[in-house]
Design an enzyme around this catalytic site. Structure first.
Site, PDB file in Angstrom:
ATOM      1  N   GLY A  12       0.814  -1.219   0.000  1.00 46.26           N
ATOM      2  CA  GLY A  12       0.000   0.000   0.000  1.00 46.26           C
ATOM      3  C   GLY A  12       0.840   1.258   0.000  1.00 46.26           C
ATOM      4  N   CYS A  13       1.901   1.248   0.776  1.00 46.88           N
ATOM      5  CA  CYS A  13       2.772   2.426   0.874  1.00 46.88           C
ATOM      6  C   CYS A  13       3.508   2.654  -0.441  1.00 46.88           C
ATOM      7  CB  CYS A  13       3.745   2.267   2.037  1.00 46.88           C
ATOM      8  SG  CYS A  13       2.886   2.119   3.623  1.00 46.88           S
ATOM      9  N   THR A  14       3.917   1.578  -1.074  1.00 47.04           N
ATOM     10  CA  THR A  14       4.591   1.683  -2.368  1.00 47.04           C
ATOM     11  C   THR A  14       3.630   2.225  -3.418  1.00 47.04           C
ATOM     12  OG1 THR A  14       6.106  -0.109  -1.801  1.00 47.04           O
ATOM     13  CG2 THR A  14       5.841   0.395  -4.151  1.00 47.04           C
TER      14      THR A  14
END
Length: 149
Positions: free
Chosen positions: A45-47
């Site tokens: 998700g962060c990527t």
């Protein structure tokens, strides 16, 4: 969660980035600033969120925006994340939670039935004078640029 509201002065905090260089909210006065908080570098998700912002970086800069990402990751981990994906913006290594606590994005979370404290995925858009003009707490990681612009 955060007690900050649209119209509030953004917290004037400082820390270090992925290169262990000083970075402060005050450095960005005169520009609009996107401060996105994310749980952990190099996770799916962060990527997706950081890559979406990076892919649209020209749209931001053409409208006088700067971007910084913030997580509790170490400078080395942030550097790896930035280098791996060629992010054109700095990543704050907020190991002591200076930014996170000032913006009020640390708190209880649930994941796979487990409760724990962690960083909430929240983005703040700050105007040229340091005033919060938008808070996005339901971040769509793959469409985040459109949520902001």
């Amino acid at each position: 969660m955060t007690s900050l509201k649209v119209g509030d002065q953004a917290p004037q905090v400082a820390g270090i980035d992925q290169d262990e260089s000083p970075i402060a909210i005050a450095n960005f006065l005169g520009k609009k600033l996107v401060v996105f908080f994310y749980p952990k570098a190099n996770t799916p998700g962060c990527t997706a969120e950081a890559c979406n912002l990076s892919e649209n970086y020209d749209r931001f800069t053409s409208q006088n925006y700067a971007i910084i990402g913030v997580s509790t990751d170490s400078p080395a981990r942030q550097k790896n994340f930035q280098s791996k994906y060629n992010f054109p913006f700095p990543l704050v290594a907020d190991e002591d939670k200076t930014f996170i606590n000032a913006f009020g994005v640390w708190g209880p979370k649930k994941f796979m039935g487990r409760e724990f404290d962690g960083i909430h995925r929240v983005t703040f858009v700050i105007d040229e004078k340091g005033i919060i003009e938008q808070i996005i707490d339901k971040v769509k990681t793959k469409e985040h640029t459109d949520q902001i612009l």
